[in-house]
Design a protein around this motif. Sequence first.
Motif, PDB file in Angstrom:
ATOM      1  N   LEU A 181       0.848  -1.187   0.000  1.00 17.09           N
ATOM      2  CA  LEU A 181       0.000   0.000   0.000  1.00 17.09           C
ATOM      3  C   LEU A 181       0.887   1.242   0.000  1.00 17.09           C
ATOM      4  N   PRO A 182       0.669   2.159  -0.946  1.00 11.78           N
ATOM      5  CA  PRO A 182       1.488   3.386  -0.971  1.00 11.78           C
ATOM      6  C   PRO A 182       1.081   4.347   0.150  1.00 11.78           C
ATOM      7  N   GLU A 183       2.011   5.148   0.613  1.00 16.32           N
ATOM      8  CA  GLU A 183       1.710   6.142   1.640  1.00 16.32           C
ATOM      9  C   GLU A 183       0.658   7.133   1.139  1.00 16.32           C
ATOM     10  N   THR A 184       0.602   7.307  -0.169  1.00 21.32           N
ATOM     11  CA  THR A 184      -0.362   8.252  -0.750  1.00 21.32           C
ATOM     12  C   THR A 184      -1.808   7.820  -0.569  1.00 21.32           C
ATOM     13  N   ILE A 185      -2.027   6.611  -0.041  1.00 16.23           N
ATOM     14  CA  ILE A 185      -3.404   6.159   0.182  1.00 16.23           C
ATOM     15  C   ILE A 185      -4.135   7.104   1.120  1.00 16.23           C
ATOM     16  N   GLY A 186      -3.368   7.780   1.974  1.00 15.23           N
ATOM     17  CA  GLY A 186      -3.971   8.745   2.882  1.00 15.23           C
ATOM     18  C   GLY A 186      -4.444  10.008   2.211  1.00 15.23           C
ATOM     19  N   ASN A 187      -4.116  10.167   0.921  1.00 12.35           N
ATOM     20  CA  ASN A 187      -4.554  11.348   0.169  1.00 12.35           C
ATOM     21  C   ASN A 187      -5.789  11.071  -0.684  1.00 12.35           C
ATOM     22  N   LEU A 188      -6.363   9.881  -0.510  1.00 16.78           N
ATOM     23  CA  LEU A 188      -7.592   9.591  -1.245  1.00 16.78           C
ATOM     24  C   LEU A 188      -8.715  10.511  -0.792  1.00 16.78           C
ATOM     25  N   SER A 189      -9.841  10.432  -1.475  1.00 14.60           N
ATOM     26  CA  SER A 189     -10.973  11.341  -1.248  1.00 14.60           C
ATOM     27  C   SER A 189     -11.399  11.399   0.221  1.00 14.60           C
TER      28      SER A 189
END
Length: 543
Positions: free
Chosen positions: A468-476
């Motif tokens: 899981l990429p750290e950017t998952i926290g930037n989802l909607s």
Amino acid sequence: MEQMARNLFANHLIPSLLIFLLVQFHPSTQLSNYTDYSALIAFKSHIRSDPNRILSSDWSSSKSFCNWVGVSCTPSNDSIRRVTSLQLRGMGLQGTLAPQIANLSFLAVLDLSDNHFNGTMPSELSLLHHLKVFNVSRNNLQGPIPPSISHCKELRELILSDNTFIGTIPQELGILRNLQILRLNDNNLTGSVPPSLGNITKLEFFYLHENKLEGSIPQEIGSLYNLLLLSFRGNDFSGPMPASIFNISTLQVVYLSINHLSGHLPMENATGLNVPNLEQLYLDSNQLQGHIPVSVASASKLEYLYLSENGFQGNIPQELGSLLHLKWLQLQQNQLTGRIPSSIFNLSSLMFLELRHNSLSGEIPEDIGIWLPDLEEIFLSHNQLTGVLPSSISNASKITNLEISNNSFSGPVPSTLGHLTQLLHLNLQNNRLVNEPGRTELSFLTSLVNCRNLEYLILRSNPLNGNLPETIGNLSNNLRVMDLASCGIKGGIPQGLGNLSSLLYLGLNDNDLNGIIPASIRGLQNLEKVIPYKEQNRRANFI
């Protein structure tokens, strides 16, 4: 002789003189008709509640009743003015319909819709021989529809919808030869449709939906050669559909959904199909069988075609691709087989495509999104489709719902899905989709950061095999459901996951996660269900 003369004077001239004096000197009826005034006062007396104080404040003797709110009369240059229209739509009035309304003998329009009238419909209304519009829709009227309403032979519009009328449809309504609009929908009517209604040949709009009507639809309906709209949905009609309906050349809309109609579509073997103006055809939620007729494509103006939840078999006709105005195509929950015709994916006007819960097979075209610029929702789940999910789907930039679950799609999840910036629901579960070759992280998840309206992300049961990429926290910020169970996800849970504060459901079970569950997970205050680990995630622990 002299006595007879005196009797004549007493019986006729004196009452006439009294009425004349009342008409002349009553403050609200000068140069007007006192009979109409009395009828309006009787109508007012049957009103129990007038929340906006329309009648209580405006209907007073200080001015002529022809100037009262909702009342219209014959021209002011008439020596005796008569009420021609009573329109009190949406004023919150509660009460019953006064029988004295029938004394408004010049009345042409009676509109009391959107109020709270209850009780029964007075049979005296049959005396309104000049009545052209009668609208009492969206009230609480009860009891049967009086057959005597058929005496109002000038009626153009009879609108009794959204009440609680019971009983059968009076066969006498077939006498109303001038009727253009008949709305009896959303009541508790029972019995069958009288064949006599086929005599109302001027009828243009015919609404019977949401009642408890049963039996077969009479062939005589096909005689309504001026009909534009036919709405019989949500009843208990059974038997075959009359072929005569599909020879009404003026017909634009047909609603026959949610009944028990059976057999084949009548146009399957018909050579005389004649619906050149048909724009909407709703036959869903019935018991229809056989093939989808090729002749449907002859309705060249068709925009909405609903055939879902029936028993249709065989292939989807390639000819449907010639319906250049088609916007909505719903064929789900049938027994359709074979490939999806490539011509369907060339319908540039298509906005909604639902084919789920069939047995369709084959691949979808590589250029699927190029020719569907207006596509907003596509549902292909629960079929036997194979091949890759083409990256060209991202060219259909208006898509809000993309569901291809429970198929056998393979290959990588396109990283271009992030171009679907209007996306609300993405459901790819139960396929054979994988991560991009050579990638450790699930990079396509990073692309979804651009989908700022995303609410549902369901990827369960795909062999993604990545971190899981750290950017998952930037989802909607609107994300409510994220299901990544059984996806072969490795590594740790990103700290940023705690940013998804709107999450209600989080599924991470049956993966190969390890490490410590970050403290930021406590930021998921709205979470109702979380499945972070099972045996496969035994190395993950809460801190």
